[in-house]
Design a protein around this motif. Structure first.
Motif, mmCIF file in Angstrom:
data_model
loop_
_atom_site.group_PDB
_atom_site.id
_atom_site.type_symbol
_atom_site.label_atom_id
_atom_site.label_comp_id
_atom_site.label_asym_id
_atom_site.label_seq_id
_atom_site.Cartn_x
_atom_site.Cartn_y
_atom_site.Cartn_z
ATOM 1 N N VAL A 77 0.845 -1.207 0.000
ATOM 2 C CA VAL A 77 0.000 0.000 0.000
ATOM 3 C C VAL A 77 0.877 1.253 0.000
ATOM 4 C CG1 VAL A 77 -0.294 0.225 2.517
ATOM 5 C CG2 VAL A 77 -2.096 1.020 0.977
ATOM 6 N N TYR A 78 2.093 1.129 0.488
ATOM 7 C CA TYR A 78 3.029 2.263 0.487
ATOM 8 C C TYR A 78 3.178 2.855 -0.907
ATOM 9 C CZ TYR A 78 7.467 4.690 0.083
ATOM 10 O OH TYR A 78 8.429 5.616 -0.227
ATOM 11 N N PHE A 79 3.306 2.006 -1.915
ATOM 12 C CA PHE A 79 3.560 2.484 -3.269
ATOM 13 C C PHE A 79 2.362 3.249 -3.827
ATOM 14 C CE2 PHE A 79 6.517 -1.011 -2.606
ATOM 15 C CZ PHE A 79 7.701 -0.372 -2.912
ATOM 16 N N ASP A 80 1.146 2.845 -3.487
ATOM 17 C CA ASP A 80 -0.044 3.593 -3.894
ATOM 18 C C ASP A 80 -0.074 4.956 -3.202
ATOM 19 O OD1 ASP A 80 -0.878 1.455 -5.443
ATOM 20 O OD2 ASP A 80 -2.171 0.622 -3.883
ATOM 21 N N LEU A 81 0.253 4.962 -1.905
ATOM 22 C CA LEU A 81 0.234 6.208 -1.137
ATOM 23 C C LEU A 81 1.259 7.212 -1.656
ATOM 24 C CD1 LEU A 81 -0.059 4.650 2.430
ATOM 25 C CD2 LEU A 81 -1.802 6.063 1.321
ATOM 26 N N VAL A 82 2.477 6.751 -1.870
ATOM 27 C CA VAL A 82 3.537 7.677 -2.300
ATOM 28 C C VAL A 82 3.294 8.170 -3.725
ATOM 29 C CG1 VAL A 82 5.309 6.094 -3.207
ATOM 30 C CG2 VAL A 82 5.997 8.129 -1.959
ATOM 31 N N ALA A 83 2.758 7.320 -4.596
ATOM 32 C CA ALA A 83 2.466 7.746 -5.970
ATOM 33 C C ALA A 83 1.400 8.840 -5.974
ATOM 34 C CB ALA A 83 2.014 6.558 -6.813
ATOM 35 N N GLU A 84 0.355 8.663 -5.179
ATOM 36 C CA GLU A 84 -0.715 9.665 -5.122
ATOM 37 C C GLU A 84 -0.231 10.950 -4.452
ATOM 38 O OE1 GLU A 84 -4.452 11.211 -5.973
ATOM 39 O OE2 GLU A 84 -3.465 9.394 -6.725
ATOM 40 N N ARG A 85 0.602 10.824 -3.428
ATOM 41 C CA ARG A 85 1.143 12.016 -2.767
ATOM 42 C C ARG A 85 1.991 12.834 -3.742
ATOM 43 N NH1 ARG A 85 5.429 11.382 1.950
ATOM 44 N NH2 ARG A 85 6.627 10.768 0.125
ATOM 45 N N ARG A 86 2.794 12.167 -4.543
ATOM 46 C CA ARG A 86 3.605 12.868 -5.545
ATOM 47 C C ARG A 86 2.717 13.524 -6.597
ATOM 48 N NH1 ARG A 86 7.929 7.922 -6.197
ATOM 49 N NH2 ARG A 86 9.153 8.395 -4.333
ATOM 50 N N LYS A 87 1.681 12.818 -7.016
ATOM 51 C CA LYS A 87 0.755 13.350 -8.026
ATOM 52 C C LYS A 87 0.078 14.624 -7.523
ATOM 53 C CE LYS A 87 -3.516 11.956 -10.310
ATOM 54 N NZ LYS A 87 -4.502 10.871 -10.395
ATOM 55 N N ARG A 88 -0.283 14.638 -6.244
ATOM 56 C CA ARG A 88 -0.961 15.805 -5.655
ATOM 57 C C ARG A 88 0.019 16.881 -5.171
ATOM 58 N NH1 ARG A 88 -5.825 13.417 -1.834
ATOM 59 N NH2 ARG A 88 -6.574 11.837 -3.292
ATOM 60 N N ILE A 156 -7.192 3.978 8.898
ATOM 61 C CA ILE A 156 -7.692 4.250 7.551
ATOM 62 C C ILE A 156 -7.509 2.976 6.734
ATOM 63 C CG2 ILE A 156 -7.335 5.529 5.416
ATOM 64 C CD1 ILE A 156 -6.677 7.948 7.073
ATOM 65 N N GLY A 157 -8.615 2.463 6.251
ATOM 66 C CA GLY A 157 -8.596 1.238 5.461
ATOM 67 C C GLY A 157 -10.015 0.836 5.128
ATOM 68 N N THR A 171 -14.685 -2.875 -7.975
ATOM 69 C CA THR A 171 -14.935 -2.459 -6.590
ATOM 70 C C THR A 171 -13.630 -2.341 -5.823
ATOM 71 O OG1 THR A 171 -17.077 -3.575 -6.645
ATOM 72 C CG2 THR A 171 -16.204 -3.031 -4.477
ATOM 73 N N HIS A 172 -12.711 -3.279 -6.047
ATOM 74 C CA HIS A 172 -11.411 -3.241 -5.373
ATOM 75 C C HIS A 172 -10.668 -1.947 -5.705
ATOM 76 C CE1 HIS A 172 -7.529 -4.501 -3.778
ATOM 77 N NE2 HIS A 172 -7.007 -4.068 -4.901
ATOM 78 N N VAL A 173 -10.619 -1.577 -6.980
ATOM 79 C CA VAL A 173 -9.916 -0.363 -7.411
ATOM 80 C C VAL A 173 -10.566 0.873 -6.793
ATOM 81 C CG1 VAL A 173 -9.441 1.093 -9.432
ATOM 82 C CG2 VAL A 173 -9.015 -1.366 -9.540
ATOM 83 N N LYS A 174 -11.894 0.897 -6.758
ATOM 84 C CA LYS A 174 -12.615 2.036 -6.173
ATOM 85 C C LYS A 174 -12.316 2.158 -4.677
ATOM 86 C CE LYS A 174 -17.215 4.011 -5.859
ATOM 87 N NZ LYS A 174 -18.107 3.769 -4.792
ATOM 88 N N GLU A 175 -12.370 1.023 -3.960
ATOM 89 C CA GLU A 175 -12.077 1.031 -2.521
ATOM 90 C C GLU A 175 -10.627 1.441 -2.254
ATOM 91 O OE1 GLU A 175 -15.181 -2.446 -0.970
ATOM 92 O OE2 GLU A 175 -13.028 -2.868 -1.070
ATOM 93 N N GLN A 176 -9.715 0.970 -3.097
ATOM 94 C CA GLN A 176 -8.300 1.308 -2.925
ATOM 95 C C GLN A 176 -8.072 2.804 -3.120
ATOM 96 O OE1 GLN A 176 -6.252 -0.872 -1.829
ATOM 97 N NE2 GLN A 176 -4.218 -0.063 -2.181
ATOM 98 N N ALA A 177 -8.682 3.368 -4.159
ATOM 99 C CA ALA A 177 -8.549 4.807 -4.413
ATOM 100 C C ALA A 177 -9.143 5.605 -3.253
ATOM 101 C CB ALA A 177 -9.235 5.175 -5.725
ATOM 102 N N ASP A 178 -10.243 5.121 -2.682
ATOM 103 C CA ASP A 178 -10.894 5.810 -1.569
ATOM 104 C C ASP A 178 -10.002 5.818 -0.328
ATOM 105 O OD1 ASP A 178 -13.199 6.983 -0.094
ATOM 106 O OD2 ASP A 178 -13.151 5.039 0.931
ATOM 107 N N LEU A 179 -9.409 4.677 0.000
ATOM 108 C CA LEU A 179 -8.583 4.639 1.218
ATOM 109 C C LEU A 179 -7.313 5.456 1.054
ATOM 110 C CD1 LEU A 179 -5.926 2.460 1.451
ATOM 111 C CD2 LEU A 179 -7.762 0.855 1.137
#
Length: 198
Positions: A77-88, A156-157, A171-179
């Motif tokens: 989950v770290y990689f999703d978090l850091v990618a989105e943080r960089r994007k924003r 948060i999860g 649904t998985h992708v939507k939930e992942q983007a939400d968290l």
């Protein structure tokens, strides 16, 4: 739950080099084998290196006193978090990876968290609330926070569920983007959004 090739190597090496035997349980997904961000340099394997129980922030951020949130996580989950943080382009949220859940690194985590004295602390995981590491790390993080401004981690999860997966990729992708979004949004913004919806 190693998130770098070097830490995985050092976990296995440490297991074999120790003078005692203790079970080693490694939780790491196959998807990290091909993830572009999941890399280590040769120097990370060389002399003077070892297994790291906590991996600190890697991106340049605002000064420590201005960091408003520290996200603790374990695994991919770290990689999703850091990618989105960089994007924003967010620079006031730090992300720390806990690579060893047991024995829990109380003192090291306390030292890392003391770097960010004004930050709230969040635990973020992909699994539902009644699964994953949350029920194990909750009180341990609280103990590591003793003496700091933040006294309890925020979860948060995904909400509690009977099944570990939704069974639907959409649904998985939507939930992942939400968290990930909730992890990178301040508590005040979350409360304001909830008030607008009412």
């Amino acid at each position: 739950m190693p998130t770098t090739p070097a830490n995985y190597f050092h976990a296995l090496r440490r297991q074999m080099r120790r003078s005692f035997r203790k079970p080693l349980v490694v939780m790491t997904p196959k998807s990290l084998l091909r993830h572009k961000e999941c890399v280590s340099t040769l120097a990370d394997f060389g002399p003077g290196t070892s297994f790291r129980r906590i991996l600190a922030e890697t991106d340049p951020l605002a000064e420590d006193l201005k960091v408003r949130r520290v996200i603790l996580c374990s695994g991919k989950v770290y990689f999703d978090l850091v990618a989105e943080r960089r994007k924003r382009k967010i620079d006031d949220i730090a992300i720390l990876r806990i690579e060893q859940l047991y024995p829990f690194p109380f003192s090291r985590l306390g030292v890392r968290l003391s770097q960010y004295p004004n930050a709230e602390v969040v635990w973020c995981q992909e699994e539902p609330e009644n699964m994953g590491a949350w029920s194990f790390v909750d009180r341990r993080i609280e103990r590591a926070l003793s003496g700091l401004k933040s006294t309890r981690p925020i979860y948060i999860g995904r909400p509690e569920a009977a099944s570990p997966a939704t069974g639907s990729a959409r649904t998985h992708v939507k939930e992942q983007a939400d968290l990930v979004d909730r992890a990178l949004t301040s508590s005040a913004e979350v409360r304001a959004e909830a008030a607008r919806r009412v």
